[in-house]
Design a protein around this motif. Structure first.
Motif, PDB file in Angstrom:
ATOM      1  N   LEU A 138      27.866 -29.298  13.045  1.00 52.57           N
ATOM      2  CA  LEU A 138      27.817 -30.809  13.941  1.00 52.57           C
ATOM      3  C   LEU A 138      27.762 -31.652  12.528  1.00 52.57           C
ATOM      4  N   PRO A 139      28.271 -32.670  12.893  1.00 52.84           N
ATOM      5  CA  PRO A 139      27.900 -34.297  11.918  1.00 52.84           C
ATOM      6  C   PRO A 139      26.216 -34.207  11.794  1.00 52.84           C
ATOM      7  N   CYS A 140      26.309 -33.555  10.771  1.00 53.15           N
ATOM      8  CA  CYS A 140      24.183 -33.505  10.702  1.00 53.15           C
ATOM      9  C   CYS A 140      24.207 -33.595   9.216  1.00 53.15           C
ATOM     10  N   ASP A 141      22.993 -34.513   8.538  1.00 59.91           N
ATOM     11  CA  ASP A 141      23.400 -34.280   7.090  1.00 59.91           C
ATOM     12  C   ASP A 141      22.885 -33.137   6.840  1.00 59.91           C
TER      13      ASP A 141
ATOM     14  N   PHE B  66      26.016 -37.628  18.027  1.00 59.69           N
ATOM     15  CA  PHE B  66      26.926 -36.887  16.712  1.00 59.69           C
ATOM     16  C   PHE B  66      27.339 -37.847  16.426  1.00 59.69           C
ATOM     17  N   PRO B  67      27.657 -37.883  14.671  1.00 59.64           N
ATOM     18  CA  PRO B  67      27.122 -37.765  14.077  1.00 59.64           C
ATOM     19  C   PRO B  67      25.254 -38.168  14.057  1.00 59.64           C
ATOM     20  N   VAL B  68      23.964 -37.427  13.212  1.00 63.90           N
ATOM     21  CA  VAL B  68      23.450 -38.633  13.732  1.00 63.90           C
ATOM     22  C   VAL B  68      23.274 -38.688  12.226  1.00 63.90           C
ATOM     23  N   ASN B  69      22.525 -40.227  12.845  1.00 66.14           N
ATOM     24  CA  ASN B  69      22.056 -41.246  11.937  1.00 66.14           C
ATOM     25  C   ASN B  69      20.709 -40.953  11.253  1.00 66.14           C
ATOM     26  N   MET B  70      20.506 -40.328   9.966  1.00 69.13           N
ATOM     27  CA  MET B  70      19.562 -40.625   9.311  1.00 69.13           C
ATOM     28  C   MET B  70      18.767 -41.688   9.476  1.00 69.13           C
ATOM     29  N   ASN B  71      19.568 -42.808   8.928  1.00 65.58           N
ATOM     30  CA  ASN B  71      18.209 -43.816   8.939  1.00 65.58           C
ATOM     31  C   ASN B  71      17.560 -44.253  10.412  1.00 65.58           C
ATOM     32  N   ASP B  72      18.342 -43.968  11.470  1.00 63.12           N
ATOM     33  CA  ASP B  72      17.980 -44.456  13.042  1.00 63.12           C
ATOM     34  C   ASP B  72      16.812 -43.672  13.048  1.00 63.12           C
ATOM     35  N   ASP B  73      15.880 -44.487  13.383  1.00 64.06           N
ATOM     36  CA  ASP B  73      14.547 -43.734  13.924  1.00 64.06           C
ATOM     37  C   ASP B  73      15.057 -42.824  14.853  1.00 64.06           C
ATOM     38  N   ILE B  74      15.591 -43.200  16.437  1.00 67.96           N
ATOM     39  CA  ILE B  74      15.439 -42.631  17.107  1.00 67.96           C
ATOM     40  C   ILE B  74      16.202 -41.221  17.252  1.00 67.96           C
ATOM     41  N   SER B  75      17.707 -41.771  16.307  1.00 69.10           N
ATOM     42  CA  SER B  75      18.416 -40.375  16.149  1.00 69.10           C
ATOM     43  C   SER B  75      17.131 -39.095  15.677  1.00 69.10           C
ATOM     44  N   ASN B  76      16.449 -39.756  14.647  1.00 71.80           N
ATOM     45  CA  ASN B  76      15.699 -38.608  13.681  1.00 71.80           C
ATOM     46  C   ASN B  76      14.956 -37.742  14.691  1.00 71.80           C
ATOM     47  N   ALA B  77      14.156 -38.637  15.974  1.00 65.54           N
ATOM     48  CA  ALA B  77      13.152 -37.994  16.288  1.00 65.54           C
ATOM     49  C   ALA B  77      13.373 -37.626  17.249  1.00 65.54           C
ATOM     50  N   ASN B  78      14.903 -38.010  17.890  1.00 58.20           N
ATOM     51  CA  ASN B  78      15.566 -36.919  19.046  1.00 58.20           C
ATOM     52  C   ASN B  78      16.236 -35.400  18.611  1.00 58.20           C
ATOM     53  N   LEU B  79      16.075 -35.838  17.548  1.00 54.41           N
ATOM     54  CA  LEU B  79      16.646 -34.551  16.534  1.00 54.41           C
ATOM     55  C   LEU B  79      15.355 -33.807  15.939  1.00 54.41           C
ATOM     56  N   LEU B  80      14.264 -34.392  15.609  1.00 56.85           N
ATOM     57  CA  LEU B  80      13.136 -33.301  15.932  1.00 56.85           C
ATOM     58  C   LEU B  80      12.387 -32.453  17.209  1.00 56.85           C
ATOM     59  N   LYS B  81      13.390 -33.358  18.245  1.00 54.93           N
ATOM     60  CA  LYS B  81      12.750 -32.836  19.526  1.00 54.93           C
ATOM     61  C   LYS B  81      13.769 -31.698  19.722  1.00 54.93           C
ATOM     62  N   LEU B  82      14.867 -31.037  19.208  1.00 51.30           N
ATOM     63  CA  LEU B  82      15.414 -30.456  19.286  1.00 51.30           C
ATOM     64  C   LEU B  82      15.227 -29.521  18.768  1.00 51.30           C
ATOM     65  N   VAL B  83      14.413 -29.979  17.592  1.00 54.35           N
ATOM     66  CA  VAL B  83      14.276 -28.388  16.706  1.00 54.35           C
ATOM     67  C   VAL B  83      13.062 -27.985  17.326  1.00 54.35           C
ATOM     68  N   LYS B  84      11.538 -28.662  17.827  1.00 56.54           N
ATOM     69  CA  LYS B  84      10.953 -28.275  18.647  1.00 56.54           C
ATOM     70  C   LYS B  84      11.180 -27.556  19.329  1.00 56.54           C
ATOM     71  N   ASP B  85      11.975 -27.622  20.305  1.00 58.31           N
ATOM     72  CA  ASP B  85      13.211 -27.188  21.641  1.00 58.31           C
ATOM     73  C   ASP B  85      14.039 -26.206  21.626  1.00 58.31           C
ATOM     74  N   CYS B  86      13.855 -25.235  20.328  1.00 59.02           N
ATOM     75  CA  CYS B  86      14.656 -24.822  19.605  1.00 59.02           C
ATOM     76  C   CYS B  86      13.741 -23.068  19.538  1.00 59.02           C
ATOM     77  N   GLN B  87      14.154 -22.098  20.080  1.00 59.01           N
ATOM     78  CA  GLN B  87      13.256 -20.961  19.722  1.00 59.01           C
ATOM     79  C   GLN B  87      13.767 -20.276  18.414  1.00 59.01           C
ATOM     80  N   PRO B  88      13.298 -19.031  17.649  1.00 61.54           N
ATOM     81  CA  PRO B  88      13.439 -18.305  16.933  1.00 61.54           C
ATOM     82  C   PRO B  88      15.142 -17.687  16.902  1.00 61.54           C
ATOM     83  N   ALA B  89      15.964 -17.640  15.907  1.00 59.63           N
ATOM     84  CA  ALA B  89      17.007 -16.486  16.232  1.00 59.63           C
ATOM     85  C   ALA B  89      16.782 -15.303  15.823  1.00 59.63           C
TER      86      ALA B  89
END
Ligand SMILES: O=C(O)CCC(=O)C(=O)O
Ligand SMILES: [Fe+2]
Length: 459
Positions: free
Chosen positions: A174-177, A68-91
């Motif tokens: 957390l800083p993420c657009d 963090f901050p997540v850089n939306m223009n960066d491919d690795i940053s974006n891929a890691n964010l999507l991986k995090l989303v996949k690893d989360c469970q419904p709240a």
């Protein structure tokens, strides 16, 4: 007395006396981007970048890390964010003692604290010190939550207290657009909106740590996220044993977000509220060593909780605020309250030598008949124990005491008194004068009240 003036003061007073002054507070702390010079931690203005690491369920054994901050223009940053989303469970959320999953009430995903670690610390960033000015606070990490576009939200609810000592919740974004996802906090009829991703002018979601803290009994909700990912850490806030005197210097706090700010601004905008100007008085809720010169020298810096909040709000609106010591005449054996009216009208017939010229100008405070306003910034008079004999009037005279026409918004809090020791009269005894610490605010006449200076000054 003008009725409108009284009703505004009464409404303001009731608000100040209630917990509403600080039912919620929040702030913003900019975070350096990883290629920023300040990222090495040399700048005190910016928080250094930080990383989240978690146990991945999708990719066995692989290190999962998002910076963090997540850089939306960066491919690795974006891929890691999507991986995090996949690893989360419904709240889920608590309903009648059970954990319930219902996407029509809460649409969000989460990580439990046991499966992630983050090198962001709310203590290091000054957030807990700021909150600790409410009561002494301890923050315990609870969850990581993600509210994702197009429809992540959480309907109005009250958080389930997790122990008897929990008094509130802290949300750190957390800083993420992202866009939308406003946090709305309500207490009684008052509402505060923490709008971190909304308008472009206000959009700090990508570059800053935004945070909000509120009391447990506040209803709150997260409005729909319309774009991006709103990644938050939630903390439970517990009472901690005495965190001691705080500096009162809280750059992370935005006074404009304190509910009292809008109330005072509204009152000042009414031309019939103290039309010709005057003094407002608010008794401090906490006790201070305000009658010793060492203690007095630290004020207002060490004001606590709602006292600091009230001080900061009035200062933030560009008004002069000082801390004064108010002599508690009714509770002081040195004064006979039955003499008080005569004393105030200058018809005092007692033995003391009262300076008529000064005293006849004096007027009773409005809501409480026992105050004697004394300047605390000068020396508070402490007569030598066993020393020479002085009358109370002499002692007060030395310290430049004066009774002013104060419009009191609150009454003194029983027990929160400081003492001035002195010898008095013909007895070689030690007597005490009880005093209350109070905030005195100078209100200019309506014609000289500017809209607001819009500063966010803290003491
Ligand atoms: O993310 C937020 O702003 C608040 C979340 C919330 O209310 C909760 O987790 O109980
Ligand atoms: Fe909540």
């Amino acid at each position: 007395m003008n009725e409108h003036r009284t009703s505004i003061a009464e409404a303001l007073g009731a608000f100040v006396e209630s917990k509403s002054v600080t039912f919620a507070c929040g702030g913003t702390i900019a975070v350096a981007s990883s290629n920023d010079d300040a990222a090495d931690g040399t700048s005190s203005q910016l928080l250094r970048p930080f990383a989240l690491r978690w146990d991945s369920v999708t990719e066995d054994g692989e290190l999962s890390k998002l910076s963090f901050p997540v850089n939306m223009n960066d491919d690795i940053s974006n891929a890691n964010l999507l991986k995090l989303v996949k690893d989360c469970q419904p709240a889920s959320f608590g309903y009648k003692g059970a954990d319930v999953l219902d996407e029509s009430y809460r649409k969000a995903i989460k990580l439990d604290r046991s499966v992630f670690s983050i090198d962001f610390c709310p203590y290091e960033s000054g957030i807990v010190d700021t909150i600790a000015q409410m009561p002494a606070a301890q923050a315990e990490l609870y969850k990581l939550n993600i509210y994702a576009a197009p429809s992540g939200f959480f309907k109005a609810h009250v958080d389930t207290p997790r122990s008897n000592t929990q008094f509130g919740s802290l949300v750190v974004s957390l800083p993420c657009d992202y866009q939308g996802g406003q946090l709305i906090v309500r207490h009684a009829q008052h509402t505060v909106s923490f709008d971190w991703g909304a308008s472009t002018a206000n959009n700090t979601s990508a570059t800053a740590m935004n945070w909000a803290a509120f009391y447990s009994d506040c209803e709150h909700e997260v409005l729909g996220v319309t774009e991006g990912y709103r990644v938050t850490l939630t903390y439970n806030l517990y009472c901690a044993a005495g965190s001691g005197d705080l500096t009162g210097n809280s750059p992370a706090m935005d006074v404009k977000l304190l509910p009292l700010y809008a109330k005072v601004k509204e009152a000042l905008a009414q031309s019939d509220f103290l039309q010709y100007g005057g003094l407002l008085g608010v008794y401090c809720q906490h006790g201070y060593a305000h009658t010793t010169s060492e203690g007095a020298a630290k004020l207002p810096g060490i004001l606590k909780g709602s006292d600091m909040a009230i001080y900061s709000v009035f200062k933030g609106l560009g008004l002069e605020v000082s801390v004064k010591s108010v002599l508690d005449i009714l509770n002081n054996s040195l004064f006979d309250p039955s003499d008080y009216d005569d004393y105030m009208s200058g018809e005092d017939n007692s033995d003391g030598d009262i300076d008529e010229n000064t005293e006849t100008k004096l007027r009773k405070p409005r809501w409480w008949d026992g105050s004697y306003l004394k300047n605390i910034e000068g020396d508070v008079v402490v007569a030598e124990v066993g020393g020479y004999e002085e009358s109370v009037e002499e002692i007060l005279g030395v310290s430049g005491a004066r009774q002013s026409d104060v419009l009191w918004l609150t009454r003194p809090i029983h027990g929160n008194v400081g003492m001035v020791h002195l010898t008095y009269g013909n007895e070689a005894g030690i007597n005490c004068l009880y005093t209350h610490a109070a905030l005195i605010i100078e209100i200019p006449p309506a014609s000289r009240r500017t809209d607001s200076t819009d500063t966010t000054v803290m003491a």
